[in-house]
Design a protein around this motif. Structure first.
Motif, short mmCIF file in Angstrom:
data_model
loop_
_atom_site.label_atom_id
_atom_site.label_comp_id
_atom_site.label_asym_id
_atom_site.label_seq_id
_atom_site.Cartn_x
_atom_site.Cartn_y
_atom_site.Cartn_z
N ARG A 540 0.87 -1.03 -0.14
CA ARG A 540 0.11 -0.09 0.24
C ARG A 540 0.89 1.19 -0.09
NH1 ARG A 540 -2.33 3.91 3.32
NH2 ARG A 540 -4.68 4.42 3.02
N MET A 541 0.73 2.16 -0.86
CA MET A 541 1.39 3.50 -0.99
C MET A 541 0.69 4.62 -0.97
SD MET A 541 2.75 2.30 -4.75
CE MET A 541 3.01 0.78 -4.15
N THR A 542 0.97 5.73 -0.99
CA THR A 542 0.22 6.68 -1.10
C THR A 542 0.76 7.70 -2.15
OG1 THR A 542 -0.03 6.95 1.15
CG2 THR A 542 -0.68 8.78 0.15
N VAL A 543 -0.34 8.29 -3.17
CA VAL A 543 0.06 9.05 -4.23
C VAL A 543 -0.81 10.37 -4.17
CG1 VAL A 543 0.25 9.21 -6.72
CG2 VAL A 543 0.63 6.86 -5.62
N LEU A 570 -0.38 1.22 -17.36
CA LEU A 570 -1.22 2.52 -17.48
C LEU A 570 -2.44 2.12 -17.25
CD1 LEU A 570 -1.01 5.38 -17.60
CD2 LEU A 570 -1.19 5.12 -19.97
N ASP A 571 -3.07 1.19 -17.59
CA ASP A 571 -4.54 0.90 -17.06
C ASP A 571 -4.85 0.65 -15.60
OD1 ASP A 571 -4.93 0.98 -19.95
OD2 ASP A 571 -4.84 -1.45 -20.31
N THR A 572 -3.80 0.10 -14.92
CA THR A 572 -4.07 -0.16 -13.57
C THR A 572 -4.11 1.18 -12.69
OG1 THR A 572 -2.98 -2.50 -13.52
CG2 THR A 572 -3.14 -1.34 -11.51
N ASP A 577 -7.74 6.62 -11.24
CA ASP A 577 -8.01 7.91 -11.91
C ASP A 577 -8.25 7.88 -13.48
OD1 ASP A 577 -8.24 10.50 -12.28
OD2 ASP A 577 -6.02 11.01 -11.57
N PRO A 578 -9.43 7.85 -14.03
CA PRO A 578 -9.93 7.58 -15.47
C PRO A 578 -9.47 8.73 -16.15
CG PRO A 578 -11.89 7.28 -14.01
CD PRO A 578 -10.75 7.95 -13.03
N ARG A 579 -9.09 10.12 -15.50
CA ARG A 579 -8.44 11.25 -16.08
C ARG A 579 -7.03 11.07 -16.13
NH1 ARG A 579 -10.66 15.79 -11.77
NH2 ARG A 579 -9.62 14.04 -10.77
#
Length: 760
Positions: A540-543, A570-572, A577-579
């Motif tokens: 688990r990480m925070t972005v 990139l899909d994951t 975040d779809p944007r």
């Protein structure tokens, strides 16, 4: 004393070649150890000196503009702070070279993290467009005071007024932007702020980072860098070169000591009668020991002094990194100590080994003992007798028996010769691994040759169309890369999304399987070590304040960011975040395409919107290692030659007493010569088998251990090809046989009277 010197002089005249090789081998060993000390000093001292003089910050934290950074100065353990300074991410170009940069608005020259001016002057409030460049970034741009930097895509320009050294993380294309100090007015569109923390106890860095992130909030922190990371990056390949030189230098020293021990032991066995005569005329056992000891210590001392003198006088003139390292090392406080201690330690080691062998000479009785005339190597074994009964060539059978008839002595000879050959195999493996980075980069974690980064606002479709039209490109992989906070929030890692599920990025996997499903990822060794996780664990990480949970299914060979990288598709990342739009593209080129030409074509076609650069190859920084490896192989070959000369001399002397018997049974001088040549060849063959059998796995273990410690990970070691190994073995065996041919032929043609005298 006069008699001792005369004996030593006569022995030197009889063994000039062996003495020369001992001197050269000692000089090569001491030079290797001194260069290793220079590289270790060069790797550590420049960064440490800059950090101390600039009062460097132990932690640099990049935050959003709204973060309340003022509270960090009140934390326990924080001595002082630098900033906060507004920052802006830009792309600058100079003389056709483009690079990403961080503009840092600095109102006054800071007291913490104070840049050390190398040339030019500091920022002047009267020059709002004047900037100071970090020295490493300036070297990449080929910039100097007086140059004008352009910001592609805008009408802005910046004037370089100074160059300064800094202890912050260095510029790395595609990974770390270059640092540019600028007046606050030059930072027109600040995207965040950066603050530096100087701690009272540097060992509490991780805890200090954790508390700072807790105070600011994970969503406010973009990236964290520490002084340990900056130091490791600054040391980089120099420390690896020092480790290689030190390892081979110590190994060569042991091999040389064993070779000297064997040479003295063989010489004592060949001069038993002479030593007995010396004792009969009044030499004490101590005097006999001193003859051999002083003689070989003198050889070692001469070689060590020569190596120290050459390294001190000409070392800084060596082109490239080695010359720079010696120049810096000569200015360090411990330079004189190392320059004296290393040669003295080498001479003392060789002296200790020599004393152990020479002690046997002191035990020789003063009355010569008549040696029994038996077959070379002792009584024929049952295997040898059966081989003769099968009418195999007598020269081959007796030669094999001479080599292995006396098991203890034979094993010692094979072991002494195998050690330098083993180190040569390790050196060849290191050379092959470096070559593999260049010849097969995809297998070493570098499937893409170019990275293209786009300016903010550039449409993905437009960029893809431009890349698809460019010649020489075989595949394009869109992606993003961002900093992420690890669990515990005491460090940042690189989170990378490259390729799609339909067109995945071809990572080089050392363990596990590719990331093909949702939330699956592969990680570098550096990240696995940092988080103490294994394949199969969830991380688990925070972005940007948002959690990202990934399942590690494989370990990739990761040369970038010290292996602290976790990679998914990139899909994951778009699932959270779809944007999310691609901001970088990795390009795999067609075979034969020139990366520099493709990069120039893309830069021109992009009209200032694209930042194109080559993917950094870690082997580029190891190019000096090839010359180092070649020199080490030459030194090891000298040591092996010494051992071969010892083995040949021993075989010739042992065969002198058997010459009459061999001629009596009808062997010709050519057949008698073949016995010695065969014995030497068999010894060399056995040593080659041992060296290859032990050297290849040892080389793989050493190279993979270095890969793990650097974060790249195990799995990069490459063994020499089978033809190369076979050629190495054939050269060693045939060379040994050719070297033995001449002295063996001379001994086989000796007069019977000489033979009787030698056997008495």
């Amino acid at each position: 004393m006069r008699a001792t010197l005369r004996w030593a002089h006569s022995d030197l005249r009889a063994h000039r070649g062996e003495a020369l090789f001992l001197v050269l081998a000692t000089a090569g060993i001491v030079a290797s150890l001194l260069l290793a000390a220079a590289l270790f000093g060069y790797a550590t001292n420049p960064w440490q000196r800059i950090f101390t003089q600039s009062r460097g910050a132990h932690v640099w934290i990049h935050t959003v503009r709204s973060a309340d950074t003022g509270r960090l100065a009140e934390l326990d353990g924080v001595e002082s702070v630098a900033g906060p300074y507004p920052t802006e991410s830009v792309t600058v170009s100079d003389r056709g070279t483009r690079a990403p940069a961080e503009l840092r608005g600095t109102p006054a020259r800071p007291e913490v993290g104070r840049p050390l001016l190398v040339s030019g002057h500091w920022l002047d409030p009267r020059d709002p467009d004047g900037v100071v460049l970090d020295s490493r970034f300036a070297r990449a741009l080929l910039a100097e005071p007086g140059d004008t930097l352009r910001l592609p895509g805008t009408a802005r320009t910046l004037n370089v007024v100074g160059i300064a050294d800094s202890a912050e993380p260095r510029y790395r294309p595609g990974e770390q932007p270059g640092l540019v100090w600028a007046p606050p007015s030059a930072v027109r569109d600040p995207g965040g702020r950066v603050i530096g923390l100087r701690l009272t106890d540097p060992d509490d860095t991780d805890y200090a980072v954790q508390r700072a992130v807790t105070v600011l909030g994970a969503g406010a922190v973009g990236e964290v860098s520490t002084w340990q990371q900056a130091r490791a990056e600054a040391q980089g390949d120099n420390r690896l070169l020092g480790q290689v030189l030190g390892l081979f230098g110590l190994g060569s020293l042991v091999a040389a000591g064993l070779a000297v021990h064997g040479a003295i032991g063989t010489r004592i066995r060949g001069h038993l009668r002479d030593i007995s005569v010396l004792k009969a005329i009044g030499f004490t056992p101590g005097q006999v020991v001193r003859v051999f000891l002083l003689q070989h210590v003198a050889y070692a001392l001469f070689g060590a002094v020569a190596a120290a003198g050459v390294t001190e006088g000409l070392g800084r003139r060596v082109p490239g990194r080695l010359g720079d390292a010696v120049g810096v090392w000569q200015g360090l406080p411990d330079h004189t100590v190392a320059l004296v201690a290393v040669p003295v330690a080498a001479v003392l080691f060789i002296g200790a080994v020599t004393g152990l062998a020479a002690w046997r000479a002191g035990r020789v009785p003063p009355v010569p003992v008549v040696r029994p005339a038996v077959a070379a190597g002792g009584t024929l074994t049952g295997v040898a007798r059966r081989a003769l009964g099968l009418r195999l060539p007598a020269a081959l059978v007796l030669g094999w028996h001479t080599a292995f008839g006396r098991r203890r002595r034979s094993l010692a000879a094979v072991g002494r010769l195998a050690l330098p050959l083993l180190l040569i195999v390790v050196a060849m493996s290191a050379w092959t691994t470096i070559d593999r980075f260049h010849s097969s980069p995809a297998r070493m974690g570098l499937p893409a040759a170019l990275t293209v980064r786009t300016d903010s606002g550039t449409a993905d479709a437009r960029t893809r169309a431009l890349l698809d039209r460019a010649p020489g490109i075989a595949a394009v992989y869109p992606g993003v890369e961002t900093a992420a906070l690890v669990p515990g929030q005491n460090a940042t890692i690189a989170l990378r999304g490259l390729g799609t599920h339909r067109d995945p990025f071809p990572y080089a996997l050392a363990e596990g399987r590719p990331a093909s499903g949702p939330d699956e990822a592969v990680a570098g060794q550096g990240l696995l070590d940092l988080l103490d996780v294994r394949i199969g664990d969830w991380v688990r990480m925070t972005v940007g304040g948002q959690p990202q949970i990934l399942h590690i299914v494989g370990r990739s060979i990761e040369p970038e960011n010290a292996g602290r990288v976790i990679s998914t598709s990139l899909d994951t990342l778009r699932a959270n975040d779809p944007r999310l739009a691609p901001t970088l593209y990795r390009l795999r080129l067609r075979p034969g395409a020139d990366p520099d030409r493709v990069a120039q074509a893309l830069t021109a076609a992009g009209q200032g919107r694209l930042d194109v650069h080559r993917v950094a190859d870690p082997a580029d920084g190891l190019s000096p290692l090839r010359a180092v490896v070649a020199g080490l192989i030459a030194v090891l070959a000298l040591i092996g030659l010494i051992e071969l000369l010892t083995a040949i001399g021993g075989a010739v002397r042992e065969g002198e007493r058997d010459l009459l018997a061999l001629k009596a049974i009808g062997l010709t001088p050519r057949q008698i010569t073949a016995i010695t040549v065969t014995a030497t060849g068999c010894t060399a063959l056995a040593a080659v088998v041992v060296a290859v059998g032990l050297g290849l796995p040892l080389a793989r273990w050493l190279i993979d251990a270095q890969g793990r410690s650097s974060g790249i990970g195990a799995g990069i070691a490459q063994a020499p090809s089978a033809p190369v190994v076979l050629a190495f073995g054939a050269a060693a065996v045939l060379g040994a046989a050719a070297l033995a041919a001449l002295p063996a032929a001379r001994a086989a043609r000796r007069r019977l009277a000489d033979t009787l005298g030698a056997a008495a």
